[in-house]
Design a protein around this motif. Structure first.
Motif, PDB file in Angstrom:
ATOM      1  N   SER A  46       0.825  -1.205   0.000  1.00 52.79           N
ATOM      2  CA  SER A  46       0.000   0.000   0.000  1.00 52.79           C
ATOM      3  C   SER A  46       0.859   1.255   0.000  1.00 52.79           C
ATOM      4  CB  SER A  46      -0.936   0.011   1.214  1.00 52.79           C
ATOM      5  OG  SER A  46      -0.196   0.037   2.412  1.00 52.79           O
ATOM      6  N   ASP A  62      -2.260   0.828  -4.637  1.00 53.73           N
ATOM      7  CA  ASP A  62      -2.018  -0.365  -3.836  1.00 53.73           C
ATOM      8  C   ASP A  62      -2.000  -1.578  -4.764  1.00 53.73           C
ATOM      9  OD1 ASP A  62      -2.261   1.386  -1.715  1.00 53.73           O
ATOM     10  OD2 ASP A  62      -4.338   0.815  -1.277  1.00 53.73           O
ATOM     11  N   ASP A  86       3.746  -1.544   3.927  1.00 52.27           N
ATOM     12  CA  ASP A  86       3.537  -0.123   3.666  1.00 52.27           C
ATOM     13  C   ASP A  86       4.740   0.377   2.876  1.00 52.27           C
ATOM     14  OD1 ASP A  86       3.133   2.569   3.582  1.00 52.27           O
ATOM     15  OD2 ASP A  86       2.831   2.825   5.740  1.00 52.27           O
TER      16      ASP A  86
END
Length: 511
Positions: A46, A62, A86
């Motif tokens: 993401s 994402d 992340d």
């Protein structure tokens, strides 16, 4: 036909700081929309900047991965993930596809392929320049065993046919870390069919055609030729066209290391186009470049590229590829004339002990890397030499000084020491100017490949791959040509290393 589905590793993802490239090495299918993520996925990345390989501008998105494949790319994907990464501030790209690789030489001794996988390369098109280790006649098996040993493979050469080689590579000993798409080498077809010299005859053509059909039925993408060395350089244009005609029935591709890239570059390009036109073939001109200071007329490269562009405009499906560095690998036997090699490498090595033969060769080796005939041996280093590994990595002036010789005698002694392993002797040359490399890298008709093979940090391969080409060649396009030199933009570079190659070789679900 497509290559057999190799054993594929689990999804791998690499990300680097924004402004620097990174790779998602998981084989990808066309991404579904965000709404398609209806249940849990294995990996969710993401917040990254996605450069998707189409040439479109980077965008924040994402990425969801399930069972080793990308199943969705979209904004703010919401799904359960076994692993959530992340990657905000990082750049993510598809896995790279090398359109011109020789990793079929090293794969049996290096199935992990860490040197390329860690660069984000997930697929390599192998079998280039006419040189493949199948099909093999019984007489060629021992030579193949010797050559493969130089690349770290100590096992038996139990195969003879191209399908048997694919079985050994893809289905034994755990398969391969990367995906491999295969061409079959014309020189290998010639040798396995027992064709020697300049006339194959109808029977020789028929034998080569049969072997090519066998390879295509097994999943080869097409045929490659190498016309500057080996028995391939004896093949006339008509033979190439007659054998390549088999590809028409399979919609196969013809890739060629053309006959000349210096004084007769344009003639060699015309020969390539003749073969492609006669069969109506998709055709790839391998590493279309001009070696510096070797007699090419002014503007020859531009004229050659112009011929490709004109033929493409007229409907012939032709493209080219380029390498990232001014340096490149070459076969040492490429300098030697056919009269010395006619009876095999062991006999040639014995003849290199004769002073008269050496005198004649000094006049008669002006055919490949022709700058050495201008005394520019400082541009040549010894890359692979099974009989004299202590000299590997050294430039020839240094080798000559160590041995108290001139460069020609040092070269001949290295080959003589190799004996039957002479075909395994490889050189690393400073072949092109940086300006020429940059111009070809940026040209719209050129895919981006490396023309190398996978390596390791230990064992025979480590000793023979000291140049950065083998460990950073793919990333050099991004680190140097994109970020440092500004040769081309990031999105275009990634396109030339992913979707352009996939489209060229009609690969699906890869990169």
């Amino acid at each position: 036909m497509s290559a057999p589905e190799p054993q594929t590793p689990a999804s791998r993802v690499t990300a680097l700081p924004a402004g620097a490239p990174a790779t998602s090495a998981a084989p990808a299918t066309p991404a579904a929309s965000a709404s398609a993520v209806s249940h849990a996925v294995d990996v969710l990345l993401s917040g990254g900047q996605v450069v998707d390989g189409t040439g479109a501008p980077a965008r924040r998105a994402d990425i969801a991965v399930r069972d080793g494949r990308i199943v969705a790319v979209g904004s703010d994907l919401r799904c359960e993930a076994a692993r959530h990464l992340d990657v905000t501030g990082l750049t993510v790209t598809p896995g790279f596809i090398d359109p011109h690789s020789h990793s079929d030489w090293s794969v049996l001794g290096n199935r992990d392929a860490q040197s390329t996988v860690r660069q984000g390369v997930t697929t390599e098109v192998v079998g280039n320049c006419g040189v493949t280790y199948a099909p093999l006649g019984d007489a060629g098996a021992e030579e193949a065993r010797r050559a493969l040993r130089a690349f770290g493979y100590e096992g038996p050469v139990s195969w003879r046919t191209f399908p048997e080689l694919l079985d050994v590579v893809h289905w034994q000993d755990g398969g391969t870390a990367q995906n491999l798409a295969w061409l079959v080498g014309h020189t290998a077809l010639r040798d396995a069919a027992g064709v020697r010299g300049g006339s194959a005859g109808d029977d020789g053509i028929a034998r080569m055609a049969f072997l090519l059909e066998e390879a295509m039925d097994a999943g080869a993408l097409g045929m490659s030729s190498g016309l500057e060395y080996g028995s391939g350089r004896d093949a006339p244009t008509g033979e190439l066209a007659d054998v390549a005609a088999v590809l028409t029935r399979y919609d196969g591709i013809y890739a060629s290391h053309i006959r000349n890239r210096d004084a007769h570059l344009l003639d060699a390009v015309e020969e390539f186009l003749t073969v492609a036109r006669r069969g109506g073939l998709r055709a790839q001109l391998s590493h279309l470049n001009v070696r510096h200071d070797t007699g090419a007329p002014d503007g020859a490269w531009h004229d050659a590229v112009g011929r490709l562009a004109a033929e493409r405009e007229a409907g012939l499906d032709v493209l080219a590829d380029m390498t990232p560095y001014p340096h490149g690998i070459g076969l040492a036997t490429g300098l030697l004339p056919a009269w010395l090699l006619a009876d095999g490498p062991a006999h040639a090595a014995r003849r290199l002990g004769e002073p008269g033969v050496r005198r004649r060769l000094r006049r008669d080796c002006d055919r490949y890397w022709r700058f050495v005939h201008k005394g520019q041996w400082d541009r040549v280093a010894l890359a692979t030499s099974p009989a004299t590994p202590e000299l590997e990595g050294l430039p020839f002036p240094e080798i000559a000084e160590l041995r108290g010789q001139d460069c020609w005698d040092a070269f001949f002694d290295v080959l003589r020491a190799a004996g039957p392993d002479m075909p395994a002797v490889q050189l690393m040359g400073r072949l092109f100017t940086p300006e020429h490399v940059a111009e070809a890298v940026a040209h719209p008709l050129f895919c981006l490949g490396v023309d190398g093979f996978t390596s390791r940090t230990e064992g025979p391969l480590a000793a023979r791959t000291r140049h950065p080409l083998f460990f950073t060649g793919h990333l050099h396009y991004l680190a140097h040509h994109v970020l440092r030199a500004g040769t081309l933009g990031l999105e275009e570079a990634v396109r030339k290393m992913t979707s352009m190659v996939a489209d060229r070789f009609r690969l699906s679900g890869r990169g």
